[in-house]
Design an enzyme around this catalytic site. Sequence first.
Site, mmCIF file in Angstrom:
data_model
loop_
_atom_site.group_PDB
_atom_site.id
_atom_site.type_symbol
_atom_site.label_atom_id
_atom_site.label_comp_id
_atom_site.label_asym_id
_atom_site.label_seq_id
_atom_site.Cartn_x
_atom_site.Cartn_y
_atom_site.Cartn_z
ATOM 1 N N TYR A 168 5.195 -5.464 -11.729
ATOM 2 C CA TYR A 168 4.627 -6.802 -11.107
ATOM 3 C C TYR A 168 5.361 -7.943 -12.897
ATOM 4 O O TYR A 168 5.854 -6.941 -13.536
ATOM 5 C CB TYR A 168 3.142 -7.473 -11.700
ATOM 6 C CG TYR A 168 2.897 -6.791 -9.001
ATOM 7 C CD1 TYR A 168 3.275 -7.264 -8.801
ATOM 8 C CD2 TYR A 168 1.511 -5.641 -9.550
ATOM 9 C CE1 TYR A 168 3.277 -6.834 -7.379
ATOM 10 C CE2 TYR A 168 1.484 -5.279 -8.537
ATOM 11 C CZ TYR A 168 1.787 -5.607 -6.969
ATOM 12 O OH TYR A 168 1.541 -5.659 -5.954
ATOM 13 N N CYS A 359 -10.711 3.166 6.907
ATOM 14 C CA CYS A 359 -10.812 4.235 7.101
ATOM 15 C C CYS A 359 -10.686 5.492 8.003
ATOM 16 O O CYS A 359 -11.563 5.048 9.024
ATOM 17 C CB CYS A 359 -11.691 4.609 5.918
ATOM 18 S SG CYS A 359 -11.707 6.883 5.674
#
Length: 641
Positions: A168, A359
Amino acid sequence: MSKHVLSPYKIGKMEIQNRFVMPGMGVNENGTVDEVSIAWYEARAKGGFGLIITEFFAVDALGKAVPGEVILDNDEIIPMLAKLPERIHNYGTKIFMQIHHAGRETNSYVIGAQPVSASAIPCPINRELPRELGTEEVYELIEKFGDAALRAKKAGFDGIEIHAGHGYLVTQFMSAYVNRRTDEFGGDITGRAKFGIEIVKNIKRKCGSDFPVCMRLSGDELVESGRKLNETAILTKLLEEAGVDVFNISIGVYATPQYMVAPYPASIGFNVNAAEAIKKAVHIPVIAVGRINDPVLMESVIEDGACDFVALGRTSIADAEFPNKVKEGRIDEISPCVGCNTRCQGKPGSDPKDSGISCAFNPFSGHETTLKILKSDSPKNVVVVGGGVGGLETAWVAAARGHSVTLLEKTDKLGGQIVYGCVPPNKVELSRAVKYYKTMCKKYGVKIKTNFEATKENVLEQNPDTVILATGAIPIQPNITNEGIPVVQALDILGGKVQAGNRVLVIGGGLVGLETAEFLTSQLRSATIVEMLDEVGNGIGDSTKYFILKSLKENNVEIITGAKVEKFTTNGAVCSTKEGKITLKDYDMVVLAMGTKSFNLLESEFEGQVKELYVIGDALPGKDKTISAAVDAGAKVALKL
C-alpha cells in the site's frame, strides 16, 4: 503450557490483557460500521482477544482499496465509529483502528479517478498506471493520516495501526520496488522512509505521545528490487525513533499474494523469523503473523523471545473463542484453521449468495447476528446417516440444541472425504477438523455408531422424528475400454487400500488429481497428469494452486491438458487432443481422479416414513461438492430442528 501467551504486556504505556491479537482483515462490504460488523468484532473481544485491530479505513477517497471501505475524512463519521470501541471495551479488550491509503493498489472504478503512488509505476496485478504524487500532495496526505488518527481517538479507539505493508501507499514510498522519486521523499533509505516517519510524528503531535501507534510492515516483500528483511530492520529503527510503539510484521505485496494469506502448503509459523529479526533490531514490542494457529506454537515463539504478541488472523475467523478456550484448557474444542482459504476468502457455503467472510469448519463465524445455537423448545430424536464433516456438524449442533442425536457411519472411520484429504503432503492439519468434531459430538452426547450401514429398517427401529441423510459422494467410474493396465481410484491410493505403481498416469487435474500426484512424488514415484480441460486446478484458490503447481514442477510431474482419454492400453492410454491422438506409454498404473457423484440411495426409502427428512452436502445431486458447503448446510439444518 500457556503462561506467556496469557500474560499481560504493554504497548507504550497501555497494558494489553494477553498476547492474543486479532489483526486487520477485510470484513465490511457496505461502507459503514453497522451492527453486523460490530457483532463480528465483539465476538472476538468476548472470546478473549487482548487486542483487536480493525480492517483498514481510508484516510481519503482516493485511498480506498475496495468499494466498501469506510472513508475516514470528516468528523461526522465519529458517532458511528464510537459504537465499536464502546462494545469492545466491555470485555477488557483494547482496539486499534487500522488506517491506510491504497495508492496504486486500487483501480479507477473503485475510486472514480486515476490511482496515485510514490512514482508512476503500475502494480503488476492491478495494472493501472498511477499518477506520481507531487511533493505538496505528499505533505497534504501526511496531515490526512494525522487527522484520521485523531478521529479514531475521538471515537474511543485505544490506538492506531498504520498499514504500511502489502504494497500500500506508505510502503510504496518506503520500497525501492516502487519509489523512484528524486525529491526529499525518495533516493536513499532515509528519504524513502520520510513519508512514514512524518505520518507517525503527525499522529503523535495531534493525538498525544501516549496514544499508541502500531505499524504493519512486510518484513520481506518477496519481489525483485523489493525490500528485504535486512533493510526492513534498518527502517524499523528509524520508525521507532519517530514514535512507533509496536510493529506488526507481515510479508509480501500484491504481486506475492500467496504469502500474504498463505494456505496450508506453507508451514505453520512460516513468517515468525521475520518478526524475530525485527525484535532484535528494535526496543519496542513486535507482533508476529503468518499461519500461527496452534497454542503450543504461540507459547513457544513468545517464550523464546521471537515476538511479544501473536496475530491470529484466519485463526480468529475459525474460532472467536480461541483465547478463552486456551485459558480454560479446552484446546480440543478449538475449531481449527487448516489453511484451506475457502470461506475466509469469499467462497460461498451452501448459499451461493453468501460470499461474506466465514470459515469452512465454522459457518457461525461471520454470521453472529443471524446464526445462533439456541436450545430447542421441542427436543427431537434425530438420526444422522453419514459421518463426514457435514453429518458431524449437523450432529453436534443439533445435540447442542438439546436434541437426542444418533450418527450412523458405515465405515470404521469418521470424517468422510477428509480421511483421504489429509493424506497428501502438507495436509495433515485437515485431520484436526475431524478431531474437533469428535470432541464436540462427545461433549454434547451424540451417540456414534461406526461400521453401521444404515437401512430403512434399522433406522426406523430407532423411532426417529428426523432423519438427515449426509451420505456424501462416490468417485466417478468412467466407461473407458481397458486393454490391461491396472486402474484404481485416487481414494484407493490415498486410503492405503492399493499399493501405487512406480510410473503412474493420473487422470484428472482437479484438486484430488493434483494432490494425488503430489503424494506419489513424495513416495519417490513418478506421475503424469492428464486433464480434459485447457488448464488444471479448476476451482482451486490461486494461492493454494500456486504452491501445489510449484511442488509438482519441482518434482518433474508432467501435466498434459486438453486431452481426453479414449482408451487405456497395457501400459498407458490413448488420448484425443485438438491436434490429434496421442499415445502415453511406459506406465504401470492408472489412477482416476475424475470427480464424484452424489450417493443417496435412502431418500426414497424414508419419504413419508418420518416427520422430517433432510438431504445435505454431497448427497444432493448437482450441488457444489465442497467441505464448506456440506458443513454450512449441516449447521443450518440443525438450527431448523
